[in-house]
Structure formats: structure tokens, C-alpha cells
Design a protein around this motif. Sequence first.
Motif, PDB file in Angstrom:
ATOM      1  N   HIS A  23       5.864  -6.363  -4.949  1.00 17.94           N
ATOM      2  CA  HIS A  23       5.053  -5.150  -5.001  1.00 17.94           C
ATOM      3  C   HIS A  23       4.505  -4.964  -6.413  1.00 17.94           C
ATOM      4  O   HIS A  23       4.999  -5.551  -7.378  1.00 17.94           O
ATOM      5  N   GLU A 110       0.941   6.899   4.685  1.00 22.65           N
ATOM      6  CA  GLU A 110       1.290   6.011   5.792  1.00 22.65           C
ATOM      7  C   GLU A 110       1.602   6.828   7.036  1.00 22.65           C
ATOM      8  O   GLU A 110       2.468   7.703   7.025  1.00 22.65           O
ATOM      9  N   GLN A 115      -3.236   4.153   8.050  1.00 22.22           N
ATOM     10  CA  GLN A 115      -3.233   4.845   6.766  1.00 22.22           C
ATOM     11  C   GLN A 115      -4.267   5.964   6.742  1.00 22.22           C
ATOM     12  O   GLN A 115      -5.309   5.893   7.398  1.00 22.22           O
ATOM     13  N   ARG A 422       1.760   5.242  -0.402  1.00 20.88           N
ATOM     14  CA  ARG A 422       1.686   3.906  -0.981  1.00 20.88           C
ATOM     15  C   ARG A 422       0.477   3.847  -1.916  1.00 20.88           C
ATOM     16  O   ARG A 422      -0.573   4.440  -1.632  1.00 20.88           O
ATOM     17  N   ILE A 424      -2.439   1.566  -3.663  1.00 22.12           N
ATOM     18  CA  ILE A 424      -3.185   0.325  -3.441  1.00 22.12           C
ATOM     19  C   ILE A 424      -4.191   0.153  -4.585  1.00 22.12           C
ATOM     20  O   ILE A 424      -5.156   0.901  -4.688  1.00 22.12           O
ATOM     21  N   ASP A 442      -3.664  -7.096  -1.802  1.00 24.81           N
ATOM     22  CA  ASP A 442      -3.095  -7.338  -0.481  1.00 24.81           C
ATOM     23  C   ASP A 442      -1.705  -6.693  -0.418  1.00 24.81           C
ATOM     24  O   ASP A 442      -1.257  -6.019  -1.357  1.00 24.81           O
ATOM     25  N   LYS A 443      -1.003  -6.885   0.684  1.00 27.84           N
ATOM     26  CA  LYS A 443       0.285  -6.227   0.877  1.00 27.84           C
ATOM     27  C   LYS A 443       1.310  -6.628  -0.176  1.00 27.84           C
ATOM     28  O   LYS A 443       2.229  -5.864  -0.472  1.00 27.84           O
ATOM     29  N   ASN A 444       1.156  -7.817  -0.745  1.00 24.38           N
ATOM     30  CA  ASN A 444       2.113  -8.270  -1.756  1.00 24.38           C
ATOM     31  C   ASN A 444       1.916  -7.593  -3.105  1.00 24.38           C
ATOM     32  O   ASN A 444       2.781  -7.703  -3.975  1.00 24.38           O
ATOM     33  N   GLN A 446       0.645  -4.233  -3.322  1.00 21.96           N
ATOM     34  CA  GLN A 446       0.654  -2.792  -3.186  1.00 21.96           C
ATOM     35  C   GLN A 446       2.025  -2.259  -3.586  1.00 21.96           C
ATOM     36  O   GLN A 446       2.995  -3.004  -3.640  1.00 21.96           O
TER      37      GLN A 446
END
Length: 569
Positions: A23, A110, A115, A422, A424, A442-444, A446
Motif C-alpha cells: 500500500h 468504500e 466507491q 481509502r 488513491i 492501482d490497488k497495490n 492505494q
Amino acid sequence: MMNKQHTLHDIKLQPTFFENGQHATLLRYLDPDFINRFQQDIQQQRFNAIQFGRWLEEERHSQHDQHPVLRLPTHRAFHLICCEVICHRPGFPALDPQKIRSAGFVIRKEKPQGQQAWIIEEGEAVGWQSRQKPTADPDINRRLCPNGLLQKRSLSPVFSGEEVHPLHPIAVKDSKGKCRTLLFGYVPLGGFYYERSVQFDNSDVEDINQLAIANLPWPFGYADGTNKTWDSERDRIQINRGRPTPALAELLMQLVHRYHLGEHDRPDNQALETLCDQIYFYDPDAWMRYPMYLPKMQKMRTGMHNPFDFSRAELIPYYRTTSLIDYLRDCFADKEDNPLVRWAAQVGDMADAVGGLDRLGSIPALPAHNGQGSLSDSLAFTESQAESIRSTLGQRLRNLTLATSQEIPLPKFAQGPDDLFRIIPFVRSENDDRHEQITWADKNCQSTLFRVAATFDPEASRPSLIPMPSLRDLKRGLAKGASILTPGDTFSLVNSLKFKKGISEDTVSGNFDLGAGIQWICSFSLPVITIVAMILLMIMVSLLNIIFFWMPWVKVCLPFPKMPKGSDG
């Protein structure tokens, strides 16, 4: 052409090189100089400090789950978000900061269905809304100009779109000497919005209608919990020679205190004003002043004590005096000297003394609108007018509720079980063709899911040291510290207080000049204010502890040693 394809310089956001997780890095600092502290920590590579991850375990105290809870600035805690931006090429070199046109991050809420974004329209927050294009530029104007839908403006337009917080680039080297480009920014955890589209469903409407008349007796409400039927002999006459029934007295108090019915420039009262304009006072002795109509009145007699029927149109000019709304307007014309307000206060005190208006043997007569004497007129309602009062009060309370809800700022971050957030990040960079492109994390890259603490969350609060003055400080120097600018009439009122007589109606002598024009500056000693506040606090806590047993959660006293400010050697 509009569809011209540009060669993109591949950019990627990734977790910082000192982050072991998957993250973006959330950091927490407990002093306001957190920007300089962060930069020093990065340059000196103090990545084992508590702010670089270990603090997250301390903050997993939510009552809902184990997600970390971020504190507010009121808790003297400040949070930063940090990530790394690289060129997506062999070796993953750091992106040249000169190629970054701007960078920022958004905070998303979330939800199970997806979202939600915090939306701004023309510079005003409108709240959390579903994001239709989560990877498009958050700035609507910035998004539409490159697409050819809008021309660039000479003046910057008012921002519309998803709220953006800035990220700042900083070039550093890791322990192996490799150049890194970090993006960092302050995470603001405040904000509010006004709900502009409040709507009630049918159940809400019914509930509010019941609340509007819940405390009013029949025929204006159902305070006793039953729906009564109209009784013309009992319910029609609500004011008899100036003396109102308990039901009408409570209705008048609600109209005056809650809605200020009769006050100038109250457009929301239009429906009530129109209704009250059709309800008239009448003179019960009118038949005595018009003896020529006495035979006709006697024939129309309907069982009332006076021989005339106030519902007969041909007799209206002879017994009607003024409408209810005109009486209220005349009372409010006196502004702060409104006689009806003083009457309501008097009746309220009398009712409190005996346990309610319905227990009063006789309610005092209503005052004349000029405050000189009392009314001698009577007032009567028809069944339809009483029913209209009930329905109109429901509509008025709904309008008041809507207007109030639209004026109350609602917090951006709530503390419910579904309030998860979250961060971003994104970066706007310059590609090989010198065009701007946006790259989202990307999700990694955030942030981890987190919650936001409430202002008075006991787990988030930190000790605040308030030094108490010594008793020796009370008589040192002049009374200076807190200065209050006091108008002349207020000063005369305060100066006339006589506390030796105790706290009663005799405390105020009444010998103060409301027309005094000179202003006064009253200064109070800060040591006195602090000690008095402490004494009053302890008195209130002790009283409440008798009822609620609060003391174990309210006060803890521990010895605190005198700490040396430095060493001699």
C-alpha cells in the motif's frame, strides 16, 4: 484530428521503497512541524521510527473492526500519504520531477456497491456520490478541455468534480544510492457539506405530522393519545372574554416560540397566516350595543350564553373585532417588548408550579397588543378550522425541518459501521508528445482502508496539559487578560446585580438604564477565570456523579513531579 493517438510515456505509481507492504505509506506525526520532520526523516532514512508504520497497530481500536482509525488535527495528530512514481521501463527508473505537471490524491468512501467520491460543484461540496468514471481526471473542466469539448479559458473556472488534495514531489536516494521520486501530501480529515436535496418519504411525512401536534391537546392535537370527535359545545369557544383554554394557550405558545407567527418577513409562515386570517375574535357583548338586532339574534340563538350566532354572515360586522393573525402581528410589532411573549413566560411559570396547564384553575387573560391591560374579546373555532390547524402545523414543521437541515453542516467523515475510506493517488505527467496524461495508482499503491475518529473519541484523544495558576497569582498585578466589550445597557444590567440577596428575582434590582450609550471594557484576571472554571467543573461533576456515577470515567489525579528543564553538565 481529434482522434490522434499520442505515444505515451508509461508511468506507474508504486509503494515507497521503504514500505514492505502493498500500500501507499500512511504516516502519523504528533507535532505541527510534521512537514519538516518528514523531510528530515526521509533524507536521514529514519525508516524505523514509529511514524513509518508501527503506529497503525496502536490505532486499531474501532468498535466495528480492526481497521486503523486516523485521528483529527484537534487531537494534535497529522497524517501524510506517500508513494513513489517511476517510469515503467526496464530498471524502473525514477520519473524526472520536471515531467510532473501536477499530482494529487482523492479520498474515496468504500461501499458494498462500489466507491463513492467527495464531489464539488462550482466550488461547493455536495457530499459523497458514486463516481461514474473513476479513472478520468477528477477536475471536470480539466478533463473536458483536452477532449476538445471545451476551449481553454483565460480565467480559471470554479472547480467542479472530485475533491483533490495535492501531492508534492521530492527527489531522494535510497541506501544503495538509487534516485527515487517520492510524492507526499498532507491528509486533511475535516470538511463538511450542506444537504440541498432533502426529501421525506411517506413514513417521514406521517411521523413529522404526528410530532407537530403530539404535545398539543385536542382539538389542535392528540396529546392524550386518542383521536377525539368534535364537540361544538366544548371545543368551539377557545377564548372566553380574554381567557384562553389550556389547548389554545399551548397552541399560542408554539406559534409564538417555535414559528414566530406574526413576525415581519417570515415567508414560511404564509399558510399559517392565511389560516389565522380567517379566525376572528368577537365581542361577546356586541348584542348589547346593537339592540335593534336583538330580536333577530334571539331567533338565531344556538344555545350559547349570549343571544347571537357568530357564524351568521349578516351579523359579522357587528361582533367581529380583529383576526387572530392581526392580533399576533400587533404583538410582534413591539419586538422585544412583545406582550404575548411576556404572557407566555408568566403562564409557563404558573403551569410549572402546579404541574401543567391543564391543572391551572384559571389561565390569565391574554394581553392587549399594546401591553396595556387585557383582552375582553372571545374567540371561536369551527371544526374545519381546527382540522386545518392540525394539518397546517404538520406542513409547517416539515418546512422548518427541511430549512434547518439545509443550513446545518454535515461532517465529511462519519463513524458508522460502513464508513470506511481509502486514499488513491494520481499523477499528471508530460508524455513524449508534450501532452498531459493522468496515471492512477492501482490497488497495490492505494492506501489501506481506514476510519476517521470522532472529535470526542476517547481512544483518539491525547492528554492536554492546562496549568492551573497558584493562589498567590490571584492578587498580583491588575485584572487583565480576558477583556469584554460591553454595551452600556448590558453593563448597567450586570452592574445592578445584587448577589447578597441570593439567586432569585431580587438579584436584578431593575434600576438599570436601558438607554445608556457609553460602552465599557471589563477585564478579568485569567487566574481567577481558570480557578473559577475548575471549581464550577468539579461542582457539576460531583452533582452528576451522584446520579450517573461518572467519577471513574471523568477524573484521575496522579502526582506529577517537577521535571528539570536541562542538565548542568
